[in-house]
Design a protein around this motif. Sequence first.
Motif, mmCIF file in Angstrom:
data_model
loop_
_atom_site.group_PDB
_atom_site.id
_atom_site.type_symbol
_atom_site.label_atom_id
_atom_site.label_comp_id
_atom_site.label_asym_id
_atom_site.label_seq_id
_atom_site.Cartn_x
_atom_site.Cartn_y
_atom_site.Cartn_z
ATOM 1 N N GLU A 1 76.877 52.889 30.700
ATOM 2 C CA GLU A 1 75.263 52.016 30.604
ATOM 3 C C GLU A 1 74.467 51.226 30.563
ATOM 4 O O GLU A 1 73.547 51.904 30.593
ATOM 5 N N GLU B 1 75.199 55.933 14.056
ATOM 6 C CA GLU B 1 75.483 54.704 14.305
ATOM 7 C C GLU B 1 76.514 54.841 16.268
ATOM 8 O O GLU B 1 76.620 55.481 16.453
ATOM 9 N N PRO C 1 78.189 53.111 19.592
ATOM 10 C CA PRO C 1 79.175 51.706 18.933
ATOM 11 C C PRO C 1 78.673 51.028 20.024
ATOM 12 O O PRO C 1 78.344 51.418 21.091
ATOM 13 N N SER C 2 79.589 49.814 19.696
ATOM 14 C CA SER C 2 79.668 48.874 20.975
ATOM 15 C C SER C 2 80.225 48.995 21.475
ATOM 16 O O SER C 2 81.566 48.375 22.147
ATOM 17 N N SER D 1 79.696 47.930 26.084
ATOM 18 C CA SER D 1 79.100 46.888 26.555
ATOM 19 C C SER D 1 78.262 45.669 26.478
ATOM 20 O O SER D 1 77.559 46.196 24.941
ATOM 21 N N TYR E 1 74.966 45.775 26.613
ATOM 22 C CA TYR E 1 73.580 46.962 26.569
ATOM 23 C C TYR E 1 73.898 48.334 25.210
ATOM 24 O O TYR E 1 73.008 48.457 25.454
ATOM 25 N N SER E 2 74.889 48.260 24.742
ATOM 26 C CA SER E 2 75.093 48.652 23.397
ATOM 27 C C SER E 2 73.875 48.532 22.528
ATOM 28 O O SER E 2 73.269 48.981 21.792
ATOM 29 N N ALA E 3 73.957 47.003 22.095
ATOM 30 C CA ALA E 3 73.015 46.824 20.549
ATOM 31 C C ALA E 3 71.883 46.863 21.090
ATOM 32 O O ALA E 3 71.234 47.266 20.641
ATOM 33 N N LYS F 1 71.245 50.247 21.079
ATOM 34 C CA LYS F 1 70.466 50.756 19.096
ATOM 35 C C LYS F 1 69.245 50.411 19.325
ATOM 36 O O LYS F 1 68.031 51.216 18.420
ATOM 37 N N ARG F 2 68.437 49.504 19.395
ATOM 38 C CA ARG F 2 67.446 48.821 18.744
ATOM 39 C C ARG F 2 66.429 49.246 19.646
ATOM 40 O O ARG F 2 65.356 49.835 19.280
#
Length: 522
Positions: free
Chosen positions: A285, A410, A412-413, A415, A417-419, A422-423
């Motif tokens: 990611e 959705e 998935p979280s 790492s 960097y995921s959030a 997603k934002r």
Amino acid sequence: DALPPPLPKKQLQRAESLPEPGSSRRCHGDPEPRAGSILYSIPPLHSRHGEGAPPRDRPSSAPKKPLTKSQSLGEPLARSSPQKVPSPSLKELTFGTADGELGQLLESPAGVCGVVLGCQEASLARLSAHMQEELVGPEERLQLLEAELAGKGWAALGVLEPQPCCQSGDAWYFRVGFTFNHSQLQLAAKVPKPCCSCLGVQSSLGTHCSLPRLLGRFTDRLPRELVLPGIPGKQSQGPSREEPACPAPQPVLQVLLCAEVPQQTLADFVKGSHALHRTSPGHYERLGCLLLLQLCMGLEHLQGQNMAQGDLCPENLLLVQCPCPPQGQQGQKEPLRLSLPRLLISSFFKVQEKQRPCSSSQEQDWSLGLAAPSPPAAAELSVGRLIYQILHVDISLENILGFRSKRLPEIPSLSIYSAGLKRLATLLLHRDPHERVSIEQARGILQVLLWGPRQELFARSRKSLALLRGWLEVKRALLLLRFAENSAGAGVHPGLEEWLCCQYFQGVTEHTLYQVTQVLYA
């Protein structure tokens, strides 16, 4: 000798009100918030201020000193006057600069801290320019090569492989050789597909690390050994039992010669990276963030050239392997799948043109329920969709705009960097065009995701310009120290990621950080 008569009091008051010598120049602390400037100003310590929102006006950098007797009108200037010996520029300072010149700078309103910070900015700019030259090649050499290739066609080139080394949505790329200055160079010959042609605008794009560097163009009949996949009758490798002794001639096509030889497309990379994403989600990611950052930088450059991307899909984004490290670093080289490649945008067109290059699945998705948007708006939506595709989350354009679902798929979280990704995807795919972030804002969000400041910085101290300015100054110093230690110790050669990091820290300001973190960590 008789002394000259004293000056009238009115004239002396006027002399005291004159600006101090050298104050007409921009001091190191004066703000100059220009987008895209290489260096940015850091205010001196005595003029720093500001809690909350970024202030627009700053006080003057230092109070005016009263005029001394030796500087009265009509009298000679003192030897130490800065008008007699101009102060050296911070960009020109080196370890060998004379102590007399250094002393002048240390007596300036900026003081020691201002001189050190200015030298750090100048050093980052020089390092960034050097790394960019290593990545894309010296500009003078590329211009000489371009002049050497002028007027030449297939006869001057050697076809190294009959099969294309890469196939994008709009063209085939063949690896060819060319002898230049007694050395054999590898170039890419771009052959457009029948329904696609954006070759007429590629030569006017300027030089950028996220765009192919055009070296030449010609119109010629294709060599017989070249194979065009999926085009029956367009290739021949000699007569066979089923073919006549004199086969039909090859077509005449316009060809572009590019300095970069693509290895694969982003679609190929994503398709082959499922296992890497599962086993090393943080590393994968982070690679995705760096690829998206290169894309946003290229899109910004295109917008500045009054150009827009064509079909911005993974099939039209090329990946190029970066130059190999020096001999002493060969054993430390990562496998190709783990190393960061350069990302190149291969499809673009002039904004005023109504005819867009040939489309693939993205254009078909637009026709499901949307009128084709303007190219700048399509860029934000396309980058948001690419985030899902890089993260191996299936998404369609109908889902993006909420025709069948009011919520985006959705992410998935997996790492750190995921959030953030997603934002960013949510901000780029907002249903209200006025609420979407721009490509420039998306680039800033990706830079903060990669190199900070992270949210834990604000856990103990309330976010302010002073806090962000201090963080920025310390990170700049630590970055330069890391470069120095790597060069003197392990001999690690800076690459693409280090150049992108330099680009960030040499151009960002505390005001930009304040705005980006407000959006990202809302």
